[in-house]
Scaffold this active site. Structure first.
Site, short mmCIF file in Angstrom:
data_model
loop_
_atom_site.label_atom_id
_atom_site.label_comp_id
_atom_site.label_asym_id
_atom_site.label_seq_id
_atom_site.Cartn_x
_atom_site.Cartn_y
_atom_site.Cartn_z
CD GLU A 191 -3.16 -1.05 2.05
OE1 GLU A 191 -3.21 -0.10 2.86
OE2 GLU A 191 -4.08 -1.88 1.92
CD GLU A 395 -3.74 -6.00 3.15
OE1 GLU A 395 -4.59 -5.17 3.52
OE2 GLU A 395 -2.52 -5.88 3.41
#
Ligand SMILES: *[C@@H]1O[C@H](CO)[C@@H](O)[C@H](O)[C@H]1NC(C)=O
Ligand SMILES: *[C@@H]1O[C@H](CO)[C@@H](O)[C@H](O)[C@H]1NC(C)=O
Ligand SMILES: *[C@@H]1O[C@H](CO)[C@@H](O)[C@H](O)[C@H]1NC(C)=O
Ligand SMILES: *[C@@H]1O[C@H](CO)[C@@H](O)[C@H](O)[C@H]1NC(C)=O
Ligand SMILES: *[C@@H]1O[C@H](CO)[C@@H](O)[C@H](O)[C@H]1NC(C)=O
Ligand SMILES: *[C@@H]1O[C@H](CO)[C@@H](O)[C@H](O)[C@H]1NC(C)=O
Ligand SMILES: *[C@@H]1O[C@H](CO)[C@@H](O)[C@H](O)[C@H]1NC(C)=O
Length: 492
Positions: A191, A395
């Site tokens: 991320e 995720e």
């Protein structure tokens, strides 16, 4: 008022109840599709200063000043996975997953931050974990960096230092060397968009200026690690290396051209700020024009977005061996008047209004709403935008505040997000190779501490044993892992 609330309540129940088999995709996932679960080092390991591990920016922010954590908790013990990794792997084995996405703590392996001194105890921990996974036929999917920068490197400028890419490449080389024989999937930086958006927690950081320097440093660091792998390891280790990007699906608030363009602009700023350079070499056009336009009006004589040289473009382009994406929710996007020109502001650079619908079911985190159809739209957008990449959903998951074992919302969330994934593969031709649930177990959720629980297993944070107990969703996911089927009985 009562009536109104009753209506909302029923609507919510109906919506969640709609995860019935009849509406779910009933085709089996391909035999080689991988199912897995995810965690990250800082959120589960604890042992923050044991056996030679030194301080990271997360230790500084969340364990030394727990006042910023909403429940006053910290991650000094967390799930105690440093001591209990065998219990973690036992749950993974019982789930029947194909892979486990976990991260390495930089300061456990390299106490100085530099690759000059390797901490054998830290290496042993990860070797043991990987061995335990292999014994149970579970593939490690290893994240090199998930938020925990060595404090020593932060003190030398962190992501803003021009040396950052080389620090990271040197650390990555150590990881490839130590663990690469057992790893087929590497994720360099988890991320990166969030990393830059939250970097101000760890030191001086000017929004709208340092934001883009940070993005360029992370892209360069990723590319540097990819080139190290490509030159020195790929031939013998035969693995793949990618960045794990994240974002919402941006749904236009209406069908007006303005709202459709606004949603596309936000897609390009959030996903495109990293994916566009990885696949095309340069920033998305809309980022370049908007930031240059606002920079000029603010009195800068050049854009706050660094211009990439041809050399940088060539270095970064083509360094994503697969498309790793973390995705949780959807956001509505509306066009607005150009935000006022004042000081640099990365939100104003995007220049749109975002919101979510009140009748979307909310998790215990206000941003995380239950919108499974967003997954299918997002997968299609990524396919069209980035040349039909092989996608790994690294995720996806749901938080509640209770950690209750009877977690039917999480079960339905996994069901419906996977059903939309299967639709995208089956009906739209998107190449999805794997899916991991965030998270294997309840863990330390940054400033939310232990108030937001994402686990398929409950962890008793009041017991020194940090006892793990599987929740209902984990039994459903086990069935999916074992049958590759979302419903009672699949076709063929
Ligand atoms: C961290 O939390 C533990 C309880 O789990 C507590 O004993 C300890 O004092 C906390 N550390 C700090 C620095 O507050
Ligand atoms: C990276 O590692 C090389 C070889 O060990 C070393 O010469 C170099 O100084 C390191 N770079 C940084 C920025 O620490
Ligand atoms: C936009 O148009 C499509 C197709 O006509 C329709 O299904 C959809 O509901 C419209 N969306 C909005 C937000 O009005
Ligand atoms: C304009 O940018 C150049 C190059 O970055 C810099 O050297 C110069 O000082 C700037 N001029 C002003 C007026 O800010
Ligand atoms: C940045 O811009 C957004 C949107 O225009 C605004 O809501 C926000 O308050 C601004 N932030 C700062 C720190 O000025
Ligand atoms: C969930 O688990 C609880 C306790 O294990 C059990 O009593 C309950 O029936 C389960 N609920 C469903 C919907 O499977
Ligand atoms: C912790 O685990 C040990 C060994 O299984 C057990 O003897 C002990 O009672 C447990 N303690 C608690 C507080 O659950």
């Amino acid at each position: 008022m009562l009536r109104f609330y009753r209506f909302i309540f029923c609507a919510t129940l109906l919506y969640v109840g709609s995860a019935d088999d009849a509406k779910l995709n009933n085709k089996k996932f391909p035999k080689n599709f991988l199912f897995g679960a995810s965690t990250s080092a800082f959120q589960i390991e604890g042992a923050w200063n044991l056996d030679g591990k030194t301080e990271s920016t997360c230790d500084r922010a969340f364990s030394k000043q727990p006042s910023i954590v909403i429940d006053g908790s910290n991650a000094t013990v967390a799930c105690d996975s440093y001591h209990k990794y065998k219990e973690d792997v036992a749950i993974l084995r019982d789930l029947g997953v194909d892979h486990y996405k976990f991260s390495l703590a930089w300061t456990r392996i390299l106490p100085t931050g530099y690759a000059n001194e390797i901490n054998e105890a830290g290496v042993k921990y990860y070797k043991n974990l990987i061995r335990e996974l292999k014994i149970n036929q579970i593939q490690p999917m290893v994240v090199i960096y998930h938020n925990d920068l060595p404090q020593s490197l932060q003190d030398k400028g962190g992501f803003l230092s021009p040396l950052f890419p080389e620090w990271f490449a040197n650390y990555s080389r150590v990881c490839f060397e130590l663990f690469g024989d057992d790893v087929s999937y590497w994720l360099t930086i988890n991320e990166p968009f969030e990393v830059c958006a939250t970097a101000s927690n760890s030191g001086p950081f000017v929004d709208g200026i340092d934001t883009y320097i940070c993005a360029l440093r992370l892209l360069t660091a990723h590319a540097a690690a990819w080139h190290v792998y490509d030159k020195e390891f790929r031939n013998k280790q035969k693995g793949k290396v990618a960045m794990a990007l994240n974002g919402e699906w941006m749904e236009p608030a209406s069908n007006s051209t303005e709202d459709i363009n606004a949603a596309e602009t936000r897609m390009q700023f959030i996903w495109g700020s990293f994916a566009h350079p990885l696949y095309y070499g340069d920033w998305p056009e809309i980022m370049k024009t908007r930031i240059a336009m606002r920079s000029k009006l603010e009195g800068f004589n050049q854009s706050r977005l660094p211009e990439l040289t041809q050399e940088q473009i060539n270095y970064i382009k083509g360094t994503n061996d697969f498309f790793a994406m973390n995705h949780y929710t959807t956001i509505l996007v509306k066009a607005i008047e150009e935000p006022e020109i004042s000081s640099p502001n990365s939100t104003a650079d995007i220049g749109v209004f975002t919101y979510q619908r009140d009748d979307w079911l909310s998790s215990s985190l206000s941003w995380l709403k239950y919108v499974p159809w967003g997954m299918r739209k997002l997968l299609n957008w990524l396919k069209d935008e980035y040349f039909s990449p092989n996608i790994i959903i690294t995720e996806n998951g749901w938080a509640d505040s209770t950690g209750q074992l009877d977690d039917d919302v999480r079960e339905n969330y996994i069901k419906e997000y996977l059903s939309n994934t299967r639709d995208a593969m089956d009906e739209d031709g998107v190449n999805v190779m794997a899916y991991s649930v965030w998270s294997l177990m309840d863990n330390f959720e940054w400033i939310s501490g232990y108030t937001a629980k994402f686990g398929m297993a409950y962890v008793d944070f009041n017991s020194p044993n940090r006892t793990r107990t599987r929740k209902n969703s984990s039994f459903y996911f086990e069935k999916v892992c074992k049958t590759h089927c979302l419903v009672e009985k699949c076709e063929d």
